[in-house]
Design a protein around this motif. Structure first.
Motif, PDB file in Angstrom:
ATOM      1  N   MET A  16       0.837  -1.197   0.000  1.00 25.87           N
ATOM      2  CA  MET A  16       0.000   0.000   0.000  1.00 25.87           C
ATOM      3  C   MET A  16       0.875   1.250   0.000  1.00 25.87           C
ATOM      4  O   MET A  16       1.937   1.266   0.589  1.00 25.87           O
ATOM      5  CB  MET A  16      -0.913   0.012   1.232  1.00 25.87           C
ATOM      6  CG  MET A  16      -1.963  -1.077   1.238  1.00 25.87           C
ATOM      7  SD  MET A  16      -3.082  -0.884   2.647  1.00 25.87           S
ATOM      8  CE  MET A  16      -1.956  -1.184   4.017  1.00 25.87           C
ATOM      9  N   LYS A  17       0.372   2.301  -0.647  1.00 24.36           N
ATOM     10  CA  LYS A  17       1.070   3.590  -0.684  1.00 24.36           C
ATOM     11  C   LYS A  17       0.140   4.652  -0.085  1.00 24.36           C
ATOM     12  O   LYS A  17      -0.323   5.560  -0.760  1.00 24.36           O
ATOM     13  CB  LYS A  17       1.450   3.946  -2.121  1.00 24.36           C
ATOM     14  CG  LYS A  17       2.411   2.961  -2.772  1.00 24.36           C
ATOM     15  CD  LYS A  17       3.804   3.026  -2.157  1.00 24.36           C
ATOM     16  CE  LYS A  17       4.774   2.116  -2.901  1.00 24.36           C
ATOM     17  NZ  LYS A  17       6.130   2.120  -2.294  1.00 24.36           N
ATOM     18  N   ARG A  18      -0.109   4.523   1.218  1.00 25.45           N
ATOM     19  CA  ARG A  18      -1.070   5.411   1.871  1.00 25.45           C
ATOM     20  C   ARG A  18      -0.546   6.824   2.065  1.00 25.45           C
ATOM     21  O   ARG A  18      -1.320   7.733   2.377  1.00 25.45           O
ATOM     22  CB  ARG A  18      -1.478   4.831   3.229  1.00 25.45           C
ATOM     23  CG  ARG A  18      -2.245   3.520   3.129  1.00 25.45           C
ATOM     24  CD  ARG A  18      -2.589   2.964   4.496  1.00 25.45           C
ATOM     25  NE  ARG A  18      -1.401   2.520   5.225  1.00 25.45           N
ATOM     26  CZ  ARG A  18      -1.456   1.913   6.415  1.00 25.45           C
ATOM     27  NH1 ARG A  18      -2.626   1.696   6.997  1.00 25.45           N
ATOM     28  NH2 ARG A  18      -0.341   1.527   7.010  1.00 25.45           N
ATOM     29  N   PHE A  19       0.763   7.025   1.879  1.00 26.94           N
ATOM     30  CA  PHE A  19       1.357   8.325   2.184  1.00 26.94           C
ATOM     31  C   PHE A  19       2.016   8.983   0.972  1.00 26.94           C
ATOM     32  O   PHE A  19       2.857   9.865   1.121  1.00 26.94           O
ATOM     33  CB  PHE A  19       2.364   8.176   3.330  1.00 26.94           C
ATOM     34  CG  PHE A  19       1.725   7.680   4.594  1.00 26.94           C
ATOM     35  CD1 PHE A  19       1.047   8.550   5.431  1.00 26.94           C
ATOM     36  CD2 PHE A  19       1.774   6.336   4.925  1.00 26.94           C
ATOM     37  CE1 PHE A  19       0.444   8.093   6.596  1.00 26.94           C
ATOM     38  CE2 PHE A  19       1.166   5.867   6.083  1.00 26.94           C
ATOM     39  CZ  PHE A  19       0.494   6.749   6.928  1.00 26.94           C
ATOM     40  N   THR A  20       1.629   8.573  -0.217  1.00 26.69           N
ATOM     41  CA  THR A  20       2.174   9.187  -1.426  1.00 26.69           C
ATOM     42  C   THR A  20       1.899  10.690  -1.430  1.00 26.69           C
ATOM     43  O   THR A  20       0.772  11.125  -1.153  1.00 26.69           O
ATOM     44  CB  THR A  20       1.548   8.539  -2.675  1.00 26.69           C
ATOM     45  OG1 THR A  20       1.878   7.136  -2.676  1.00 26.69           O
ATOM     46  CG2 THR A  20       2.084   9.185  -3.946  1.00 26.69           C
ATOM     47  N   ASN A  21       2.945  11.465  -1.697  1.00 30.12           N
ATOM     48  CA  ASN A  21       2.889  12.930  -1.731  1.00 30.12           C
ATOM     49  C   ASN A  21       2.608  13.561  -0.367  1.00 30.12           C
ATOM     50  O   ASN A  21       2.313  14.759  -0.290  1.00 30.12           O
ATOM     51  CB  ASN A  21       1.846  13.423  -2.746  1.00 30.12           C
ATOM     52  CG  ASN A  21       2.228  13.072  -4.159  1.00 30.12           C
ATOM     53  OD1 ASN A  21       3.404  13.072  -4.517  1.00 30.12           O
ATOM     54  ND2 ASN A  21       1.237  12.734  -4.980  1.00 30.12           N
ATOM     55  N   LYS A  22       2.716  12.803   0.699  1.00 28.69           N
ATOM     56  CA  LYS A  22       2.572  13.344   2.050  1.00 28.69           C
ATOM     57  C   LYS A  22       3.950  13.458   2.699  1.00 28.69           C
ATOM     58  O   LYS A  22       4.891  12.755   2.321  1.00 28.69           O
ATOM     59  CB  LYS A  22       1.640  12.483   2.893  1.00 28.69           C
ATOM     60  CG  LYS A  22       0.209  12.451   2.356  1.00 28.69           C
ATOM     61  CD  LYS A  22      -0.727  11.755   3.289  1.00 28.69           C
ATOM     62  CE  LYS A  22      -2.143  11.740   2.732  1.00 28.69           C
ATOM     63  NZ  LYS A  22      -2.696  13.099   2.605  1.00 28.69           N
ATOM     64  N   THR A  23       4.044  14.333   3.684  1.00 25.42           N
ATOM     65  CA  THR A  23       5.311  14.576   4.366  1.00 25.42           C
ATOM     66  C   THR A  23       5.151  14.283   5.844  1.00 25.42           C
ATOM     67  O   THR A  23       4.191  14.732   6.478  1.00 25.42           O
ATOM     68  CB  THR A  23       5.768  16.040   4.170  1.00 25.42           C
ATOM     69  OG1 THR A  23       5.841  16.318   2.768  1.00 25.42           O
ATOM     70  CG2 THR A  23       7.131  16.260   4.806  1.00 25.42           C
ATOM     71  N   ALA A  24       6.100  13.525   6.383  1.00 30.28           N
ATOM     72  CA  ALA A  24       6.052  13.107   7.783  1.00 30.28           C
ATOM     73  C   ALA A  24       7.309  13.540   8.505  1.00 30.28           C
ATOM     74  O   ALA A  24       8.415  13.459   7.960  1.00 30.28           O
ATOM     75  CB  ALA A  24       5.896  11.589   7.880  1.00 30.28           C
ATOM     76  N   LEU A  25       7.139  13.981   9.745  1.00 32.94           N
ATOM     77  CA  LEU A  25       8.252  14.297  10.634  1.00 32.94           C
ATOM     78  C   LEU A  25       8.310  13.263  11.730  1.00 32.94           C
ATOM     79  O   LEU A  25       7.300  12.976  12.380  1.00 32.94           O
ATOM     80  CB  LEU A  25       8.058  15.690  11.248  1.00 32.94           C
ATOM     81  CG  LEU A  25       8.956  16.031  12.452  1.00 32.94           C
ATOM     82  CD1 LEU A  25      10.418  16.107  12.036  1.00 32.94           C
ATOM     83  CD2 LEU A  25       8.508  17.338  13.102  1.00 32.94           C
ATOM     84  N   ILE A  26       9.510  12.712  11.967  1.00 34.50           N
ATOM     85  CA  ILE A  26       9.717  11.726  13.031  1.00 34.50           C
ATOM     86  C   ILE A  26      10.858  12.208  13.903  1.00 34.50           C
ATOM     87  O   ILE A  26      12.013  12.269  13.466  1.00 34.50           O
ATOM     88  CB  ILE A  26      10.041  10.339  12.449  1.00 34.50           C
ATOM     89  CG1 ILE A  26       8.900   9.849  11.564  1.00 34.50           C
ATOM     90  CG2 ILE A  26      10.315   9.340  13.574  1.00 34.50           C
ATOM     91  CD1 ILE A  26       9.235   8.636  10.740  1.00 34.50           C
ATOM     92  N   THR A  27      10.552  12.590  15.141  1.00 36.20           N
ATOM     93  CA  THR A  27      11.630  12.965  16.055  1.00 36.20           C
ATOM     94  C   THR A  27      12.215  11.695  16.675  1.00 36.20           C
ATOM     95  O   THR A  27      11.522  10.694  16.843  1.00 36.20           O
ATOM     96  CB  THR A  27      11.126  13.913  17.155  1.00 36.20           C
ATOM     97  OG1 THR A  27      10.151  13.243  17.973  1.00 36.20           O
ATOM     98  CG2 THR A  27      10.526  15.166  16.557  1.00 36.20           C
ATOM     99  N   GLY A  28      13.502  11.757  17.003  1.00 35.49           N
ATOM    100  CA  GLY A  28      14.157  10.548  17.506  1.00 35.49           C
ATOM    101  C   GLY A  28      14.158   9.449  16.464  1.00 35.49           C
ATOM    102  O   GLY A  28      13.859   8.290  16.750  1.00 35.49           O
TER     103      GLY A  28
END
Length: 260
Positions: free
Chosen positions: A1-13
């Motif tokens: 699945m490509k549920r996050f295509t064209n989305k931007t995510a920030l992950i701290t740590g």
């Protein structure tokens, strides 16, 4: 699945453990990902491990306990992708000591990273977070069940669990969902630092109905679910990922009931 295509995510740590596994999962599902860490060498190593190009991955050295670092993180993220769709507030530290041994320095360090860091991470990135975005906060099973020598750590995680509910209410008018995950015993480098003795690990596993530690990928899958459209009607909730540790009593070995 490509549920996050064209989305931007920030992950701290995002340099190891659950953060790194979540970065890998979201990249695999099409996201552009920003990871942070306090140590530049570990950050570089994590970026190399993830193997994504500069158009898909941005690695930013930042200490979530330092608001000035968070301001720099926001500027670099905005310049790179203009906005955010997902935030995984994952950066945290663990100090396990009997209550009478906890110093003010220990207390301040845990609270600064685990509570203050989460609060100001969310506050600082809000201008970047798009309508109908998602925030996931890393809490802990210890907010649901007492654990000896974890007084300050567990209290800091209970604080961010409470923050999950209040932020869920605060941000609902923008369609932004806020949830938390409460991992149990997960086999991460941080866990290995705290529990290096195999004999202790056997005792830990015996307290888990599924009889094993969880993996960082187990947590990453839960974060991806909560951050995705599959959880579009879920906010202000905590998802416990613990192999049954909190909610179930394990059957003694050899005493499992027979069925059929």
């Amino acid at each position: 699945m490509k549920r996050f295509t064209n989305k931007t995510a920030l992950i701290t740590g995002g340099t190891s453990g659950m953060g790194l596994a979540t970065a890998a999962r979201l990249l695999d599902e099409g996201a552009h990902v920003v990871i942070t860490g306090r140590d530049q060498a570990r950050l570089d190593s994590a970026a190399a491990h993830l193997g994504a190009g500069p158009d898909r991955l941005l690695a930013v050295r930042a200490d979530v306990a330092a608001p000035a670092d968070l301001d720099g993180l926001v500027r670099r993220t905005a310049a790179w992708r203009d906005g955010l769709d997902v935030v995984f507030a994952n950066a945290g530290v663990a100090v396990f000591q009997p209550t009478h041994e906890v110093t003010e320095t220990d207390f301040d360090h845990v609270v600064d990273v685990n509570f203050k860091g989460v609060f100001f991470t969310v506050q600082k990135v809000l201008p970047l977070l798009r309508e109908r975005g998602s925030i996931v906060i890393n809490a802990s099973w210890t907010l649901h069940r007492g654990l000896a020598a974890a007084s300050v750590y567990a209290a800091s995680k209970a604080a961010v669990h409470s923050l999950t509910r209040t932020l869920g209410a605060d941000l609902a008018p923008r369609g932004i969902r806020v949830n938390s995950v409460s991992p149990g015993y997960i086999d991460t480098p941080m866990y290995r630092d705290v529990m290096p003795d195999p004999a202790v690990e056997a005792l830990v596993a015996a307290d888990i109905p599924l009889r094993s530690l969880g993996s960082p990928q187990d947590v990453a899958a839960a974060v991806a679910f909560l951050a995705s459209g599959d959880a579009a009607y879920i906010t202000g909730q905590d998802l416990v990922i613990d192999g049954g540790l909190v909610g179930s009593v394990p059957v003694a070995r050899g005493d499992a009931p027979a069925f059929g």
